[in-house]
Write a protein that holds these residues in place. Sequence first.
Motif, PDB file in Angstrom:
ATOM      1  N   ARG A 211      29.136  32.656  35.285  1.00 59.01           N
ATOM      2  CA  ARG A 211      28.562  32.009  36.470  1.00 59.01           C
ATOM      3  C   ARG A 211      27.848  30.732  36.050  1.00 59.01           C
ATOM      4  N   THR A 212      28.621  29.757  35.643  1.00 59.83           N
ATOM      5  CA  THR A 212      28.086  28.463  35.225  1.00 59.83           C
ATOM      6  C   THR A 212      28.696  27.390  36.097  1.00 59.83           C
ATOM      7  N   SER A 213      27.854  26.569  36.704  1.00 59.04           N
ATOM      8  CA  SER A 213      28.355  25.557  37.628  1.00 59.04           C
ATOM      9  C   SER A 213      28.953  24.362  36.901  1.00 59.04           C
ATOM     10  N   GLY A 214      28.351  23.949  35.782  1.00 56.54           N
ATOM     11  CA  GLY A 214      28.851  22.788  35.056  1.00 56.54           C
ATOM     12  C   GLY A 214      29.716  23.191  33.881  1.00 56.54           C
ATOM     13  N   ARG A 215      30.281  22.181  33.212  1.00 53.66           N
ATOM     14  CA  ARG A 215      31.091  22.437  32.025  1.00 53.66           C
ATOM     15  C   ARG A 215      30.162  22.626  30.828  1.00 53.66           C
ATOM     16  N   THR A 216      30.307  23.749  30.177  1.00 50.01           N
ATOM     17  CA  THR A 216      29.452  24.060  29.038  1.00 50.01           C
ATOM     18  C   THR A 216      30.218  24.934  28.057  1.00 50.01           C
ATOM     19  N   ALA A 217      29.843  24.832  26.793  1.00 52.55           N
ATOM     20  CA  ALA A 217      30.441  25.674  25.761  1.00 52.55           C
ATOM     21  C   ALA A 217      29.389  26.572  25.126  1.00 52.55           C
TER      22      ALA A 217
END
Length: 265
Positions: free
Chosen positions: A225-231
Amino acid sequence: MRALSFLFLIAFTFLTSSAQAVLLGSASRDPNGLRRSVVFIENSVGELCSGALVGPDLVLTAAHCVTDAASYRVVAVNRAFKPQRIRVVALIMHPSFVLGTTPRTQPGVDLAMLRLERRLGPEFLPLDPTLSGRIGLGDPVTIAGYGISNENRRGTARVLRQANLVSLGPIEVANRVQIVADPERLAETSGAGACRGDSGGPILAATQQGYLLYGIVSWSSGALRTSGRTACGGLTAVTPIAEHLGWIRQAASNLIAIDGAWTRR
């Protein structure tokens, strides 16, 4: 705890990268703590990784951390947390490691061992890989590394941080890795785990006698549940040590036999 097949889908659905600081980790400031065993690796083109000291002049890390055509040095911090920089004079990658692949799509074993130009002194404590065990489902583990504390704060690297995670079991992606995650959030929302700069850092088990080295960080992913692009903040993928002890012993023996000239194998 969510089924592992669900977590397997997360690993492919969300942005993943080499785990390059420990997200939501606490700074390790105990002079008798993990600073004795955990180091970071920097090269002449500006890349940063973490590593585990496994001998007075030997460091175990991820193979993808040492693929650049560059010079390398290892940084250890003394009891006052002042950095000591030591040149790397030789390194060996696992023979199955395939250059040109990402850590997540790596079909080989993401491990490398480095030899330093000099031995570190008695204030440091190498970890013995031969004492490692296998991580079971639900086992608590500790991650330690020198990466960033937040993806938007790149200046936070080069500080040793650690966090407590839990094992979610092994998965077969391109190779076999062990998955660990924040024990409260289980990768559904962003939590503790590896981030940029933590590749090559250790996954450890805390015992009354000290820490045992269980694995080396390879890559990380964003949470479900992550809205932005992340690693970062989701899964942390670990190369388990117990499955590769034969290679670790041979690599250490080969590096110790080298006369000190720069060598890449």
